[in-house]
Design a protein around this motif. Sequence first.
Motif, short mmCIF file in Angstrom:
data_model
loop_
_atom_site.label_atom_id
_atom_site.label_comp_id
_atom_site.label_asym_id
_atom_site.label_seq_id
_atom_site.Cartn_x
_atom_site.Cartn_y
_atom_site.Cartn_z
N GLU A 33 75.03 127.27 107.55
CA GLU A 33 74.46 127.39 108.90
C GLU A 33 75.22 128.43 109.72
O GLU A 33 74.62 129.27 110.39
N ARG A 34 76.54 128.38 109.66
CA ARG A 34 77.33 129.38 110.40
C ARG A 34 77.07 130.77 109.85
O ARG A 34 77.01 131.74 110.60
N TRP A 35 76.94 130.90 108.52
CA TRP A 35 76.63 132.21 107.95
C TRP A 35 75.30 132.72 108.48
O TRP A 35 75.18 133.89 108.86
N ARG A 36 74.27 131.86 108.53
CA ARG A 36 72.97 132.30 109.05
C ARG A 36 73.11 132.80 110.48
O ARG A 36 72.55 133.84 110.83
N SER A 39 75.39 136.06 110.44
CA SER A 39 74.78 137.21 109.78
C SER A 39 73.77 137.89 110.69
O SER A 39 73.59 139.12 110.62
N ALA A 40 73.15 137.13 111.56
CA ALA A 40 72.24 137.73 112.55
C ALA A 40 73.00 138.62 113.53
O ALA A 40 72.42 139.48 114.19
N PHE A 60 83.24 139.79 107.01
CA PHE A 60 83.60 140.86 107.94
C PHE A 60 82.41 141.29 108.77
O PHE A 60 81.27 140.95 108.48
N ARG A 61 82.71 142.05 109.81
CA ARG A 61 81.70 142.67 110.66
C ARG A 61 82.12 144.11 110.92
O ARG A 61 83.32 144.40 110.98
N VAL A 62 81.16 144.98 111.07
CA VAL A 62 81.43 146.34 111.53
C VAL A 62 81.04 146.37 113.00
O VAL A 62 79.97 145.91 113.38
N MET A 63 81.95 146.86 113.82
CA MET A 63 81.73 146.85 115.27
C MET A 63 82.41 148.06 115.92
O MET A 63 83.16 148.78 115.26
N HIS A 64 82.12 148.23 117.17
CA HIS A 64 82.77 149.26 117.97
C HIS A 64 83.71 148.61 118.97
O HIS A 64 83.36 147.58 119.57
N THR A 65 84.88 149.21 119.14
CA THR A 65 85.82 148.75 120.16
C THR A 65 86.27 149.95 120.98
O THR A 65 86.23 151.09 120.50
#
Length: 136
Positions: A33-36, A39-40, A60-65
């Motif tokens: 559930e947490r992955w769902r 992942s969104a 992991f996540r790809v993000m901007h900082t």
Amino acid sequence: MDVIFAEDESAVRRCWPVFSQLRPHLDEDGFAERWRTQSAEGYRIVCLEEDGEVRVAAGFRVMHTMISGRILYLDDLVTDEAVRGRGLGSHMLTALKAIAADEGCMSSTSTRATSAMPRTGPTCATASGSMPTTSP
């Protein structure tokens, strides 16, 4: 040993036995559930398999900082306790560094990987800063 992207719930659930060692407060359904949900929001799971079993998993996540620009943020990294000490976690960190480069990231940041840093060098950093994914 290749990194495999867990792209559907079945593949994510294959990672559960290893993730459960890091997140014992969750059960398998709660993990899925947490992955769902995550992942969104861009969260992805990758794993390394050996003899048909998941031995290492990472989220992991790809993000901007503001401080570092585009980064790979490592939320979770766990090696199956039965195979720890064989360098599989380091192999995963190297693979994540390559994923970060493929994603156009300038650095990768983690609050969880600090214990691996002395052995692996500048692939990850604490939340207080980040290190380049490539050497100067």
